[in-house]
Design an enzyme around this catalytic site. Structure first.
Site, mmCIF file in Angstrom:
data_model
loop_
_atom_site.group_PDB
_atom_site.id
_atom_site.type_symbol
_atom_site.label_atom_id
_atom_site.label_comp_id
_atom_site.label_asym_id
_atom_site.label_seq_id
_atom_site.Cartn_x
_atom_site.Cartn_y
_atom_site.Cartn_z
ATOM 1 N N ASP A 51 25.587 2.530 61.812
ATOM 2 C CA ASP A 51 25.124 3.933 61.928
ATOM 3 C C ASP A 51 26.278 4.806 62.446
ATOM 4 O O ASP A 51 26.488 5.919 61.952
ATOM 5 C CB ASP A 51 23.963 4.054 62.929
ATOM 6 C CG ASP A 51 22.747 3.222 62.564
ATOM 7 O OD1 ASP A 51 21.700 3.804 62.271
ATOM 8 O OD2 ASP A 51 22.849 1.977 62.558
ATOM 9 N N THR A 122 17.242 1.567 60.112
ATOM 10 C CA THR A 122 18.104 0.740 60.982
ATOM 11 C C THR A 122 17.364 -0.501 61.477
ATOM 12 O O THR A 122 17.925 -1.596 61.528
ATOM 13 C CB THR A 122 18.595 1.575 62.183
ATOM 14 O OG1 THR A 122 19.311 2.694 61.677
ATOM 15 C CG2 THR A 122 19.515 0.769 63.083
HETATM 16 MG MG MG Z 1 19.269 6.634 60.737
#
Ligand code: MG
Ligand code: AMP
Ligand code: MG
Length: 309
Positions: A51, A122
């Site tokens: 990320d 995620t």
């Molecule tokens: Mg995200």
């Protein structure tokens, strides 16, 4: 026409290759095996090295080429020099060849807002549910989402070596959506897709009120919109705060381009101006067809609990 293509076309052409580079980063971090997981807000709101690196890459690459554009990324990162190997300079030529719709041809850089989810899904990424993962770059003008790019880094990964891994979808209102084959759910079935990891009573009450033939629980906002446009689901219903503007901006455009709609549970569109609050407080109802029918089934208890912005 003469001169260089309109800013909107150039931005989407860059966002396309930038999203592909972000997809490379997402795969690379997984391959190396050190995910660097941080809990942002408990175990259901995670951030990984992927990320962080993907957002650095996307934001630095776009802001270098388009310095006046407002870019809003999901991750809170320290302002630091981004390594040169994270910068992507390419552009997708096919996009530059399109004709920019008249209403966007005079748009200036400073009038555009880019919403970046460097890695949507995620939680699923950390659990190995890799096909749920997407990179989302949404572009808004005058508060409305007008263009978007979705990269799905692990598309085809179950097929093993030899299959081309990953794909990129993109769309501009008035130009169309590309990179996938539009399909609808067979036999007019009501297949509702919703969260697998952020459920609560309102969410399940609302899903049940849709009287679905089938419920699909998968991760990611981008992934759920892909399900809608590829005939795996007929509605994405999530009656809770939780998704943010970077989750819905790019997916909303792809859906709009093929005649679909994304609103809150009150049938109100979200706005994507630079100063809006990030949370989509009144949930998400997204459909390819029959939006009003799904909206009409949202229970009063849900409508009372969730207030539009
Ligand atoms: Mg995200
Ligand atoms: P999901 O459908 O649960 O995969 O969520 C879609 C997107 O919204 C993902 O980016 C999630 O991280 C985000 N999201 C949804 N609900 C929540 C929540 N309760 N807390 C944090 N993020 C959420
Ligand atoms: Mg997300």
């Amino acid at each position: 026409m003469s001169g260089s293509p309109a800013v909107v076309l150039r931005l989407v052409a860059s966002a396309y290759t930038v999203a592909e580079k972000a997809g490379d980063i997402v795969r690379m971090v997984l391959h190396r095996g050190e995910l660097g997981i941080v809990e942002k807000n408990g175990a259901n709101d995670l951030q990984t090295l992927a990320d962080r690196l993907a957002q650095q890459s996307i934001c630095a690459s776009l802001s270098r080429r388009f310095p006046k554009i407002t870019i809003i990324g999901e991750e809170d990162l320290p302002a630091e020099e981004v390594p040169e190997d994270l910068i992507e300079n390419g552009q997708e030529d096919e996009i530059l060849k399109k004709i920019c719709p008249a209403e966007y041809s005079g748009v200036k850089e400073e009038e555009l807002v880019v919403w970046v989810d460097p890695l949507d899904g995620t939680k699923e990424y950390t659990e190995g549910l890799l096909e749920n993962v997407t990179v989302l770059i949404g572009i808004a003008y005058a508060g409305s989402p007008i263009a978007g790019v979705i990269n799905q880094p692990f598309y085809n990964y179950q097929l093993g070596p030899g299959a081309k891994l990953g794909r990129t979808m993109w769309g501009i209102l008035g130009v169309g959506a590309f990179g996938f084959q539009l399909r609808e759910v067979a036999d007019n079935k009501r297949v509702v897709t919703t969260t697998r990891s952020h459920s609560n009573k309102l969410v399940t009450d609302c899903v049940n009120a849709m009287e679905p033939d089938e419920v699909v629980r998968v991760g990611g906002a981008g992934n759920k919109i892909i399900q809608l446009v590829e005939g795996m689901a007929s509605a994405y219903v999530f009656a809770s705060p939780g998704t943010k503007k970077w989750d819905t901006c790019a997916p909303e455009v792809i859906l709009h381009c093929v005649g679909g709609k994304l609103t809150d549970v009150h049938n109100k569109a979200y706005r994507y101006d630079a100063n809006v609050k990030h949370m989509n407080s009144a949930g998400v109802v997204a459909t390819l067809r029959n939006h009003d029918d799904y909206i009409s089934r949202v229970p009063q208890s849900v409508l009372r609990a969730l207030t539009s912005d």
